[in-house]
Design an enzyme around this catalytic site. Sequence first.
Site, short mmCIF file in Angstrom:
data_model
loop_
_atom_site.label_atom_id
_atom_site.label_comp_id
_atom_site.label_asym_id
_atom_site.label_seq_id
_atom_site.Cartn_x
_atom_site.Cartn_y
_atom_site.Cartn_z
N GLU A 260 1.29 -1.38 0.08
CA GLU A 260 0.20 0.53 0.01
C GLU A 260 0.67 1.55 -0.25
O GLU A 260 1.63 1.43 1.00
CB GLU A 260 -0.76 -0.31 0.85
N CYS A 294 -2.67 9.47 1.83
CA CYS A 294 -1.70 9.18 0.53
C CYS A 294 -2.98 9.07 0.39
O CYS A 294 -2.75 9.14 -0.87
CB CYS A 294 -1.69 6.77 1.25
P1 NAP Z 1 8.21 5.37 4.95
O1 NAP Z 1 8.96 6.20 5.11
O2 NAP Z 1 7.77 4.13 3.65
O3 NAP Z 1 7.94 4.62 6.20
C1 NAP Z 1 6.80 3.63 6.01
C2 NAP Z 1 7.25 2.26 6.51
O4 NAP Z 1 8.72 1.50 6.85
C3 NAP Z 1 8.19 2.87 8.58
O5 NAP Z 1 7.83 2.28 9.68
C4 NAP Z 1 9.52 2.50 8.59
O6 NAP Z 1 10.58 3.13 9.70
C5 NAP Z 1 9.57 1.53 7.27
N1 NAP Z 1 10.76 1.71 6.84
C6 NAP Z 1 11.59 2.89 5.93
N2 NAP Z 1 12.70 2.64 5.44
C7 NAP Z 1 12.66 0.64 5.80
C8 NAP Z 1 13.73 0.24 5.30
N3 NAP Z 1 14.39 0.37 4.17
N4 NAP Z 1 13.59 -1.09 5.66
C9 NAP Z 1 12.04 -1.60 6.45
N5 NAP Z 1 11.03 -0.49 6.71
C10 NAP Z 1 11.04 0.55 6.23
O7 NAP Z 1 6.50 6.14 5.10
P2 NAP Z 1 6.26 6.85 5.59
O8 NAP Z 1 6.55 8.22 5.44
O9 NAP Z 1 5.93 6.53 7.44
O10 NAP Z 1 4.59 6.64 5.52
C11 NAP Z 1 3.69 7.76 4.57
C12 NAP Z 1 3.87 7.12 3.06
O11 NAP Z 1 3.12 5.99 3.09
C13 NAP Z 1 3.55 8.18 1.87
O12 NAP Z 1 3.68 8.15 0.94
C14 NAP Z 1 1.68 7.75 2.17
O13 NAP Z 1 1.34 7.44 0.91
C15 NAP Z 1 2.39 6.50 2.05
N6 NAP Z 1 0.77 5.70 2.90
C16 NAP Z 1 0.04 4.62 1.77
C17 NAP Z 1 -0.67 4.04 2.26
C18 NAP Z 1 -1.96 3.61 1.73
O14 NAP Z 1 -3.02 2.47 2.27
N7 NAP Z 1 -1.70 3.18 0.17
C19 NAP Z 1 -1.49 4.06 3.60
C20 NAP Z 1 -0.57 5.30 4.13
C21 NAP Z 1 0.60 5.59 3.71
P3 NAP Z 1 10.57 4.79 9.90
O15 NAP Z 1 9.75 5.03 10.78
O16 NAP Z 1 11.89 3.41 10.66
O17 NAP Z 1 11.30 4.99 9.06
#
Ligand code: NAP
Length: 487
Positions: A260, A294
Site C-alpha cells: 500500500e 495517501c
Molecule cells: P515510509 O518512510 O516509507 O515508512 C513506512 C514504514 O516503513 C515505517 O515503518 C518505516 O520505518 C519503514 N521503513 C522505512 N525504511 C525502511 C526499510 N529500508 N526497510 C524496512 N522498513 C522501512 O513512509 P512514511 O513516511 O512513514 O509514510 C508516508 C507514506 O506512506 C506516504 O507515501 C503515504 O502515501 C504512504 N501511505 C500509503 C497508504 C496506502 O494505503 N496506500 C496508507 C498510508 C500511508 P521508520 O518509521 O523507522 O522510518
Amino acid sequence: MSAVTESGVIEAVNKELLIGGKWTPATDGRTFGVHDPATGAVLCEVADASPADGLAALDAAVAAQADWAAHPPRERGEILRRGYEALMARQEELALLMTLEMGKPLAEARGEIAYAAEFFRWFAEEAVRIDGGYAVAPNGSGRFLVAKQPVGPSLLITPWNFPMAMGTRKIGPAVAAGCTMVIKPAAQTPLSMLALAEILREAGLPDGVLNVVTTKSAGTVMEPLIRDGRSRKLSFTGSTEVGRRLLEQCAGTVLRTSMELGGNAPFLVFDDADLDAAIEGAMQAKMRNIGEACTAANRFYVQRGVADEFARRLTERMSALPIGRGTEDGVVVGPLIDEAAVEKVSSLVADAAQRGARVLTGGATVDGPGHFYQPTVLTGVPADARMTSEEIFGPVAPISVFDTEEEAVAAANDTEYGLVSYVYTSELKRALRVCERLETGMIGLNQGIVSNPAAPFGGVKQSGLGREGGTVGIEEFLETKYIAVSL
Ligand code: NAP
C-alpha cells in the site's frame, strides 16, 4: 489505561518489545525518544530493537504458527471481536495517545480509533467465512478439492500517518486467516501500536501470534527478516520509494507481498457538479489528517466555468481553519509530523509560485514551537510544478483549470501513482465514462472519502499491489491449496 490525561496515557503504555507474549527490553537496554510534533518535546522513550531482537521476534512467530493455524476460526474471530470492543471502550484514551505522538486533532484521532476498530469487527466476521471448493473434474472421474490455508508468519510494516488503522487493517485479516506476525510500526508513532498489542493480549491472543518490534533502524532490523526463508509474507504500507526497495529484497525468497504505497490523487470538478458538495468533498479529501494521507487530493482540476467560484469558496474555507496543537478544543489543523515535512511542503509551494502559481491563502509556515504549515490554496499551478508529480503530504491545495473532459482525464492519469481519484459531476453518463478511464484503484464519485473497512482499499500502477479490507482483504493472508482426488 485509566486516566485520560496526557501523562496518564503515555505512562500506561508498555514501551518494550513484545516477543513471544513477553514484554522484553531491547538488546543492551537501548531506547529512542518519541516526540510530540506540536511542541517538539520528548514524550517518552521506547525500546530500540537490534537485528537480533528482530530475529527473536520472527523465531516467536514461527514457533507459534502451527498452533495458531489450528485454532478454531470462531475463536480467532472472537478475539478480534473483543479487540474491537476494547478499542471502542478505550477510544478516548487511545485518541489522546495518538494525538500526542502524531499531531492530528483529537476529533480525527477518535475517528481513526473507530475506523481502526471497525477492521477488527469486519475481520471477526470474515474469520468464519473462509471457503473452499469441491468440483468434478472435466473428465468426470476425478475430483478437485480446494482449501484455503494461512500464508504463515507475516511481516507487517506500517507508517506514522494512521498509527492505529494501518495496523488493524493488517492485523485483522492476519489474525482471521490464522497467520502469526511480526509488526514494525513507524519510529515516529510506536505508542498506538504498543497499546494495541496489549489490548489484543488482554483479548486472548495467544503468545507469539503478534510480536511487536519498535526500532530506529528499520532497514537493518527488517532486511534480515525479509530475507529469512521462514517469513512467508510482507505487508507494507508506506512510501513508494521504500516499497520499491522492499520488493527487491522480497525477490530473494519470492516472498508474497501486499504493498500500500503513495498516492497523487486528482480531484476533478466538472461544470455540472453540485458545487456545495464539491467544496465539502474537497475539504475532506484535502484536509483529512492535515493533508498527510495517501488518499489526500494532491491536484485539483476544475472546469473553467466554475473554476473561479471553486477557488474563491475553497480559499474562504481553508483560510478559516483553526491551527494549533491537536489536543486543544476546536483545532482542525494540527502540526505536520516533523521539520522535514514542513521543509518539503515549503519547497513545493515555493517551486509552484516560482513557476507562476498564485497563492490565494496561506503559503507560509507558522512560528514554532512545533511543525505547523498554513492551509494553502494555489491557482494557476502549471503541469511542470513539482507538486503535480510528488506527494505534498500537507495542507496545500493546488488548482489548475481545464476545458474538456479529455484534457481532465489525461491530466489526472499523467502520474506514476494510481491510488485514488475524486470526480464531481451530476451527469451520470459522464461520471461512468470518466470513472472507467481513470487509472486508479479507487474513485470517490461525488464523495471526498473512500476509506471503509468493508471495501477493497488499494492502488494500481506504483501505488501498490493487493487490496486491504473488504471480502478480498483476508485473501492477502491465505494460500489456495488444490488437492487432486482420484476416485
Ligand atoms: P515510509 O518512510 O516509507 O515508512 C513506512 C514504514 O516503513 C515505517 O515503518 C518505516 O520505518 C519503514 N521503513 C522505512 N525504511 C525502511 C526499510 N529500508 N526497510 C524496512 N522498513 C522501512 O513512509 P512514511 O513516511 O512513514 O509514510 C508516508 C507514506 O506512506 C506516504 O507515501 C503515504 O502515501 C504512504 N501511505 C500509503 C497508504 C496506502 O494505503 N496506500 C496508507 C498510508 C500511508 P521508520 O518509521 O523507522 O522510518
